[in-house]
Design a protein around this motif. Structure first.
Motif, PDB file in Angstrom:
ATOM      1  N   LEU A 160      27.074  27.771  17.087  1.00 48.91           N
ATOM      2  CA  LEU A 160      27.098  27.819  15.626  1.00 48.91           C
ATOM      3  C   LEU A 160      26.366  26.623  15.023  1.00 48.91           C
ATOM      4  O   LEU A 160      25.562  26.770  14.095  1.00 48.91           O
ATOM      5  N   ILE A 161      26.627  25.443  15.566  1.00 52.62           N
ATOM      6  CA  ILE A 161      25.952  24.234  15.080  1.00 52.62           C
ATOM      7  C   ILE A 161      24.461  24.313  15.350  1.00 52.62           C
ATOM      8  O   ILE A 161      23.643  23.973  14.490  1.00 52.62           O
ATOM      9  N   TRP A 162      24.084  24.767  16.543  1.00 54.84           N
ATOM     10  CA  TRP A 162      22.669  24.871  16.901  1.00 54.84           C
ATOM     11  C   TRP A 162      21.946  25.830  15.958  1.00 54.84           C
ATOM     12  O   TRP A 162      20.874  25.514  15.462  1.00 54.84           O
ATOM     13  N   PHE A 163      22.533  27.009  15.710  1.00 50.57           N
ATOM     14  CA  PHE A 163      21.901  27.974  14.807  1.00 50.57           C
ATOM     15  C   PHE A 163      21.851  27.444  13.379  1.00 50.57           C
ATOM     16  O   PHE A 163      20.878  27.652  12.668  1.00 50.57           O
ATOM     17  N   ARG A 164      22.897  26.740  12.954  1.00 53.21           N
ATOM     18  CA  ARG A 164      22.887  26.140  11.619  1.00 53.21           C
ATOM     19  C   ARG A 164      21.769  25.115  11.501  1.00 53.21           C
ATOM     20  O   ARG A 164      21.030  25.078  10.517  1.00 53.21           O
ATOM     21  N   ASP A 165      21.622  24.269  12.537  1.00 51.04           N
ATOM     22  CA  ASP A 165      20.554  23.275  12.525  1.00 51.04           C
ATOM     23  C   ASP A 165      19.174  23.928  12.510  1.00 51.04           C
ATOM     24  O   ASP A 165      18.260  23.451  11.842  1.00 51.04           O
ATOM     25  N   GLN A 166      19.022  25.009  13.252  1.00 49.51           N
ATOM     26  CA  GLN A 166      17.734  25.710  13.277  1.00 49.51           C
ATOM     27  C   GLN A 166      17.392  26.279  11.910  1.00 49.51           C
ATOM     28  O   GLN A 166      16.262  26.170  11.460  1.00 49.51           O
ATOM     29  N   THR A 167      18.368  26.900  11.262  1.00 49.56           N
ATOM     30  CA  THR A 167      18.096  27.485   9.944  1.00 49.56           C
ATOM     31  C   THR A 167      17.920  26.401   8.894  1.00 49.56           C
ATOM     32  O   THR A 167      17.081  26.522   8.016  1.00 49.56           O
ATOM     33  N   THR A 168      18.677  25.300   8.986  1.00 50.25           N
ATOM     34  CA  THR A 168      18.508  24.190   8.052  1.00 50.25           C
ATOM     35  C   THR A 168      17.137  23.568   8.226  1.00 50.25           C
ATOM     36  O   THR A 168      16.437  23.306   7.252  1.00 50.25           O
ATOM     37  N   PHE A 169      16.715  23.354   9.473  1.00 55.81           N
ATOM     38  CA  PHE A 169      15.403  22.792   9.741  1.00 55.81           C
ATOM     39  C   PHE A 169      14.308  23.699   9.208  1.00 55.81           C
ATOM     40  O   PHE A 169      13.367  23.250   8.588  1.00 55.81           O
ATOM     41  N   SER A 170      14.453  24.985   9.438  1.00 56.57           N
ATOM     42  CA  SER A 170      13.453  25.941   8.959  1.00 56.57           C
ATOM     43  C   SER A 170      13.387  25.940   7.438  1.00 56.57           C
ATOM     44  O   SER A 170      12.310  25.983   6.852  1.00 56.57           O
ATOM     45  N   ARG A 171      14.551  25.883   6.782  1.00 56.64           N
ATOM     46  CA  ARG A 171      14.581  25.887   5.321  1.00 56.64           C
ATOM     47  C   ARG A 171      13.929  24.619   4.774  1.00 56.64           C
ATOM     48  O   ARG A 171      13.124  24.665   3.856  1.00 56.64           O
ATOM     49  N   VAL A 172      14.244  23.444   5.358  1.00 58.92           N
ATOM     50  CA  VAL A 172      13.650  22.180   4.916  1.00 58.92           C
ATOM     51  C   VAL A 172      12.152  22.196   5.155  1.00 58.92           C
ATOM     52  O   VAL A 172      11.373  21.770   4.312  1.00 58.92           O
ATOM     53  N   GLU A 173      11.735  22.724   6.299  1.00 62.68           N
ATOM     54  CA  GLU A 173      10.315  22.809   6.610  1.00 62.68           C
ATOM     55  C   GLU A 173       9.593  23.706   5.602  1.00 62.68           C
ATOM     56  O   GLU A 173       8.507  23.387   5.135  1.00 62.68           O
ATOM     57  N   ARG A 174      10.206  24.839   5.226  1.00 64.34           N
ATOM     58  CA  ARG A 174       9.600  25.733   4.229  1.00 64.34           C
ATOM     59  C   ARG A 174       9.515  25.053   2.873  1.00 64.34           C
ATOM     60  O   ARG A 174       8.512  25.156   2.175  1.00 64.34           O
ATOM     61  N   GLU A 175      10.565  24.321   2.482  1.00 65.33           N
ATOM     62  CA  GLU A 175      10.553  23.633   1.196  1.00 65.33           C
ATOM     63  C   GLU A 175       9.474  22.562   1.165  1.00 65.33           C
ATOM     64  O   GLU A 175       8.767  22.407   0.174  1.00 65.33           O
ATOM     65  N   GLU A 176       9.338  21.803   2.288  1.00 67.59           N
ATOM     66  CA  GLU A 176       8.288  20.787   2.345  1.00 67.59           C
ATOM     67  C   GLU A 176       6.911  21.423   2.283  1.00 67.59           C
ATOM     68  O   GLU A 176       6.009  20.902   1.633  1.00 67.59           O
ATOM     69  N   THR A 177       6.724  22.557   2.940  1.00 69.71           N
ATOM     70  CA  THR A 177       5.445  23.258   2.903  1.00 69.71           C
ATOM     71  C   THR A 177       5.152  23.735   1.483  1.00 69.71           C
ATOM     72  O   THR A 177       4.025  23.595   0.997  1.00 69.71           O
ATOM     73  N   ASN A 178       6.152  24.268   0.783  1.00 72.40           N
ATOM     74  CA  ASN A 178       5.959  24.725  -0.596  1.00 72.40           C
ATOM     75  C   ASN A 178       5.611  23.563  -1.511  1.00 72.40           C
ATOM     76  O   ASN A 178       4.738  23.680  -2.373  1.00 72.40           O
ATOM     77  N   GLU A 179       6.278  22.395  -1.347  1.00 72.76           N
ATOM     78  CA  GLU A 179       5.952  21.223  -2.154  1.00 72.76           C
ATOM     79  C   GLU A 179       4.530  20.776  -1.882  1.00 72.76           C
ATOM     80  O   GLU A 179       3.791  20.425  -2.795  1.00 72.76           O
ATOM     81  N   PHE A 180       4.133  20.783  -0.607  1.00 68.47           N
ATOM     82  CA  PHE A 180       2.786  20.378  -0.237  1.00 68.47           C
ATOM     83  C   PHE A 180       1.754  21.310  -0.870  1.00 68.47           C
ATOM     84  O   PHE A 180       0.744  20.866  -1.390  1.00 68.47           O
ATOM     85  N   ASP A 181       2.034  22.615  -0.852  1.00 65.60           N
ATOM     86  CA  ASP A 181       1.124  23.581  -1.471  1.00 65.60           C
ATOM     87  C   ASP A 181       1.021  23.359  -2.966  1.00 65.60           C
ATOM     88  O   ASP A 181      -0.074  23.432  -3.543  1.00 65.60           O
ATOM     89  N   LEU A 182       2.149  23.036  -3.626  1.00 63.29           N
ATOM     90  CA  LEU A 182       2.134  22.789  -5.057  1.00 63.29           C
ATOM     91  C   LEU A 182       1.320  21.519  -5.385  1.00 63.29           C
ATOM     92  O   LEU A 182       0.565  21.481  -6.339  1.00 63.29           O
ATOM     93  N   ILE A 183       1.470  20.494  -4.550  1.00 64.12           N
ATOM     94  CA  ILE A 183       0.727  19.250  -4.774  1.00 64.12           C
ATOM     95  C   ILE A 183      -0.758  19.497  -4.588  1.00 64.12           C
ATOM     96  O   ILE A 183      -1.585  19.042  -5.390  1.00 64.12           O
ATOM     97  N   ASN A 184      -1.132  20.239  -3.552  1.00 64.55           N
ATOM     98  CA  ASN A 184      -2.545  20.497  -3.277  1.00 64.55           C
ATOM     99  C   ASN A 184      -3.199  21.382  -4.339  1.00 64.55           C
ATOM    100  O   ASN A 184      -4.385  21.245  -4.606  1.00 64.55           O
ATOM    101  N   THR A 185      -2.431  22.277  -4.924  1.00 57.42           N
ATOM    102  CA  THR A 185      -3.028  23.159  -5.932  1.00 57.42           C
ATOM    103  C   THR A 185      -3.009  22.529  -7.314  1.00 57.42           C
ATOM    104  O   THR A 185      -3.554  23.093  -8.247  1.00 57.42           O
ATOM    105  N   GLY A 186      -2.357  21.356  -7.437  1.00 52.95           N
ATOM    106  CA  GLY A 186      -2.324  20.674  -8.724  1.00 52.95           C
ATOM    107  C   GLY A 186      -1.332  21.283  -9.699  1.00 52.95           C
ATOM    108  O   GLY A 186      -1.419  21.025 -10.897  1.00 52.95           O
ATOM    109  N   LEU A 187      -0.396  22.087  -9.222  1.00 47.92           N
ATOM    110  CA  LEU A 187       0.573  22.730 -10.109  1.00 47.92           C
ATOM    111  C   LEU A 187       1.805  21.868 -10.325  1.00 47.92           C
ATOM    112  O   LEU A 187       2.632  22.179 -11.149  1.00 47.92           O
ATOM    113  N   ASN A 188       1.923  20.800  -9.609  1.00 48.29           N
ATOM    114  CA  ASN A 188       3.126  19.976  -9.713  1.00 48.29           C
ATOM    115  C   ASN A 188       3.005  18.917 -10.789  1.00 48.29           C
ATOM    116  O   ASN A 188       2.105  18.305 -11.055  1.00 48.29           O
TER     117      ASN A 188
END
Length: 188
Positions: A160-188
């Protein structure tokens, strides 16, 4: 490793060597021979090849690491002691990678199905098919069932902890990728 090779040769040729003359060693399976659990050795070698921090630690604590590798042949969870930070001693502070933690976790989980459950089934079958009930086999069966139950519960919670960590890591990674895309496109 040479000792393992010789022991394997003795067991495989037990009918021609003195190993079969003893009451308990005569029951060794010559078709199986002597097998060393290779997962622990593979894990340590792999960590040395990819983790430079671990190499620095290993140079200082190589002999204890070898001892834990041997102990992990009985139970792969013994490798968890290397990074447990027990009493803040350096020997118990190995800088292991997330990948190594995952390998230890999945190795110990698989070990329940390969070793724990078959051992329990054999003990139950022995208990059902024996005529004289003695205390040692009964106590062994009780302890095996308790240990197996505890191991299954621990693995369930760890999963349960391992799967939670995997999904948390994936969610944080997606959020960081979205922020990076917003910064690169100048929308932020």
């Amino acid at each position: 490793m040479e000792i393992a090779h010789y022991l394997n040769a003795l067991i495989e040729n037990k009918w021609f060597t003195p190993i079969s003359t003893y009451s308990y060693t005569g029951f060794l399976d010559e078709t199986f021979g002597f097998q060393v659990q290779r997962l622990a050795g593979y894990i340590i070698i792999n960590e040395i090849s990819i983790n430079s921090e671990y190499v620095v630690w290993f140079r200082q604590f190589g002999k204890p690491a070898a001892l834990f590798t041997i102990l992990s042949a009985a139970d792969i969870d013994a490798l968890n002691l290397l990074h447990s930070k027990y009493t803040n001693l350096g020997i118990f502070s190995a800088p292991i990678s997330k990948r190594l933690e995952d390998l230890i976790f999945w190795g110990s989980t698989i070990n329940i199905f390969i070793e724990g459950i078959p051992q329990f089934v054999i003990q139950v079958m022995y208990q059902q098919n024996t005529i004289a009930y003695e205390i040692i086999p009964i106590m062994s069966l009780i302890m095996s069932s308790v240990i197996l139950t505890i191991n299954i519960i621990i693995r369930f919670y760890s999963a349960l902890i391992w799967f939670r960590d995997q999904t948390t890591f994936s969610r944080v990674e997606r959020e960081e990728t979205n922020e990076f895309d917003l910064i690169n496109t100048g929308l932020n």
